[in-house]
Design an enzyme around this catalytic site. Structure first.
Site, PDB file in Angstrom:
ATOM      1  CB  SER A 254      -0.870   0.011   1.248  1.00 51.43           C
ATOM      2  OG  SER A 254      -0.042   0.134   2.393  1.00 51.43           O
ATOM      3  CE  LYS A 255      -2.574   6.638  -2.074  1.00 56.19           C
ATOM      4  NZ  LYS A 255      -3.057   7.311  -3.265  1.00 56.19           N
ATOM      5  NE  ARG A 256      -0.740   6.186   6.227  1.00 53.61           N
ATOM      6  CZ  ARG A 256      -1.678   6.445   7.126  1.00 53.61           C
ATOM      7  NH1 ARG A 256      -2.921   6.545   6.760  1.00 53.61           N
ATOM      8  NH2 ARG A 256      -1.371   6.624   8.390  1.00 53.61           N
ATOM      9  NE  ARG A 469       3.048   8.779  -2.296  1.00 56.16           N
ATOM     10  CZ  ARG A 469       2.148   8.666  -1.345  1.00 56.16           C
ATOM     11  NH1 ARG A 469       1.057   9.365  -1.397  1.00 56.16           N
ATOM     12  NH2 ARG A 469       2.340   7.853  -0.337  1.00 56.16           N
TER      13      ARG A 469
END
Length: 484
Positions: A254-256, A469
RNA sequence: GACCCCAUCGUCUAGCCCGGUCUAGGACACUGGCCUUUCACGCCGGCAACGCGGGUUCAAAUCCCGCUGGGGUCACCA
């Protein structure tokens, strides 16, 4: 068994191109190439709210970057065109009607409110979740009358009430599930568009897909799909569910917890062939167990049956090591070409040059001044580090703010431009009560490692979403480790 | 919670199907050394795993069962 091998990757254009898409695409592509078959790209854009053209373009671009060439697809056509599901809606409706006529599906008039209430009730009672099949009891004539009157409805699959459905998975053998466990899935939404389940099965059949190679998260809906093939009277393809890529804590990637956008890897200077090689290592081992191999060697040796099933943790460190090996294997001329195609591309240089030009005196100033535009990640200058935290707020609050900005305002941006970045920062400040004076210096330091830089919006736009990011995420970690 | 999937070094994995060749092999990371003006690369070495409990068998990492653990799914999203 004698039919030609046809595999497909079927991404949903609802966000940034995902590393999981590349992973699944790689194995589909490899099998098709190995067995002299075809590899198809199909765009599953049946979610009207979330699908965007920008996302579709980025996905195609990312797959091209990886050089996973498809034989048929929305951009190049093919014998089973169109390859974009939004252009095939009549086909799905017609097939849904066929199921209704045969009794394998039925119209459902239940409102979302009722469904929500039902779900809440089931949850409270700790009962099995799922539709209670109220509309399934409607007389066909009555249902037809209400449909004709224009009443809003969906079409649901009429799952057999008892018995069980056995599905075969190439890697896992037979998976048997009691039909009582399977919900009466919505096949056609009230907007007339199909859900994944219908569109996917119909297209895989019509496009003569021989092997459905997809991620493990689909196993639980396999019985529905098998039931659909059965209801249509079609022969199902070979199903093969690949293990899910994992975070370090073993949850689904996941991008978290990990960079998941393919754009991140490109911006971070990962070579596409190294990424592909690394992805191939996730579940596949060469017969001679070597870690580095060309895609040609991979295709030549590939056997779908020998993929291992443990969920592999995506390890950036090993990817970095592999990438280093590839990089060192390049001749200097090739390396130069890669640089010119990446961090030193004219188009990129031309976007940062105007920002840099008025702030340097000599040509020699360029590299030291613009270094942060070219790097994958930055190191903080000694005098900049203390300013990573906003003075009146402290490290913890700054970390929280950056995280909120990132997840709530920056992540959703699909077309990363100056205006979009400005709007995101503005909306964050309105929502949070932070002002530009206190917010911008921490962001500047987080993104560049310095206190003196070109204007923030332009800098962020030029750096690109993924570099921003990544750097902001790292800043959050540094801030959290700082003492108040 | 229900259902389903999975289970070898910290991580990626080989071996498991066809039990003995496994004092469990390779790679990343970590670590000792060599090479080297430095760093990196490279080379040599080290550390480190069959989740637990029952079976079956002369013999189990390999076969069977249970447990435990991890994961996924449970949307008019895919």
């Amino acid at each position: 068994m004698s039919r030609p091998v046809r595999t497909r990757i079927a991404p949903s254009p609802t966000g940034d191109p995902h590393v999981g898409t590349a992973y699944v695409a790689l194995f589909n592509w490899a099998l098709a190439r190995r067995l002299g078959g075809s590899f198809i790209l199909r765009i599953e854009d049946t979610d009207r709210q979330r699908s965007t053209g920008a996302s579709e373009r980025m996905i195609l671009e990312a797959l091209r970057w990886l050089d996973l060439q498809w034989d048929e697809g929305p951009d190049r056509g093919g014998p089973f065109a169109p390859y974009r599901q939004s252009e095939r809606t009549a086909i799905y409706r017609e097939h849904a009607e066929r199921l209704v006529a045969g009794g394998a599906a039925y119209p459902c008039f239940c409102s979302r409110e009722r469904l929500d209430a039902l779900r809440a009730e089931q949850k409270a009672a700790k009962a099995q979740l799922g539709y209670d099949r109220r509309c399934r009891a409607l007389a066909p004539a009555e249902a037809a009358r209400r449909r004709a009157a224009g009443e809003e409805h969906v079409i649901r699959l009429a799952m057999p009430v008892d018995g069980e459905t056995a599905s075969d998975d190439l890697l896992r053998g037979t998976i048997t599930v009691a039909n009582s466990q399977v919900d009466d899935q919505v096949l056609l939404k009230s907007d007339g568009l199909p859900t994944y389940h219908l569109a996917n099965v119909v297209d895989d059949h019509l496009m003569e897909i021989s092997h459905v190679i997809r991620a493990e998260e689909w196993i639980s809906s396999l019985p529905k799909h098998v039931r659909l093939y059965e209801a249509f009277g079609w022969e199902p393809p070979v199903f093969c569910h690949l293990p899910l890529l994992r975070n370090a804590d073993r949850s689904k990637i996941s991008k978290r917890k990990n960079p998941v956008s393919l754009e991140h890897y490109r911006a971070a200077g990962i070579l596409p062939e190294a990424l592909l090689n690394y992805l191939a290592l996730m579940g596949w081992t060469m017969p001679d167990e070597r870690d580095q191999f060309s895609r040609e060697d991979f295709v030549a040796a590939f056997r779908l049956e020998s993929i291992s099933l443990g969920g592999p943790v995506f390890d950036l460190e090993k990817l970095g090591w592999l990438n280093g090996k590839y990089l060192r294997d390049l001749r200097p001329e090739e390396l130069l070409a890669r640089l010119r195609g990446g961090p030193l591309a004219d188009s990129y240089l031309l976007t940062i040059l105007p920002l840099v030009q008025e702030r340097i005196e000599t040509l020699a100033d360029f590299v030291p001044y613009a270094g942060f535009f070219l790097a994958g990640e930055v190191s903080y200058e000694a005098q900049a580090l203390p300013r990573l935290a906003a003075p009146g707020r402290g490290p913890a609050a700054t970390a929280k703010a950056v995280q909120e900005l990132l997840e709530g305002h920056l992540d959703p941006i699909l077309e990363w431009q100056v205006a979009a970045v400005e709007q995101a920062l503005t909306s964050f400040m309105e929502a949070s009560g932070w002002n530009a004076k206190e917010l911008f210096m921490p962001l500047r330091v987080a993104l560049t490692g310095r206190t003196a830089t070109p204007p923030l919006y332009e800098t962020m736009a030029a750096l690109g979403k993924e570099r921003c990011r990544w750097r902001l995420r790292r800043a959050v970690e540094v801030l959290r480790a700082m003492k108040a």
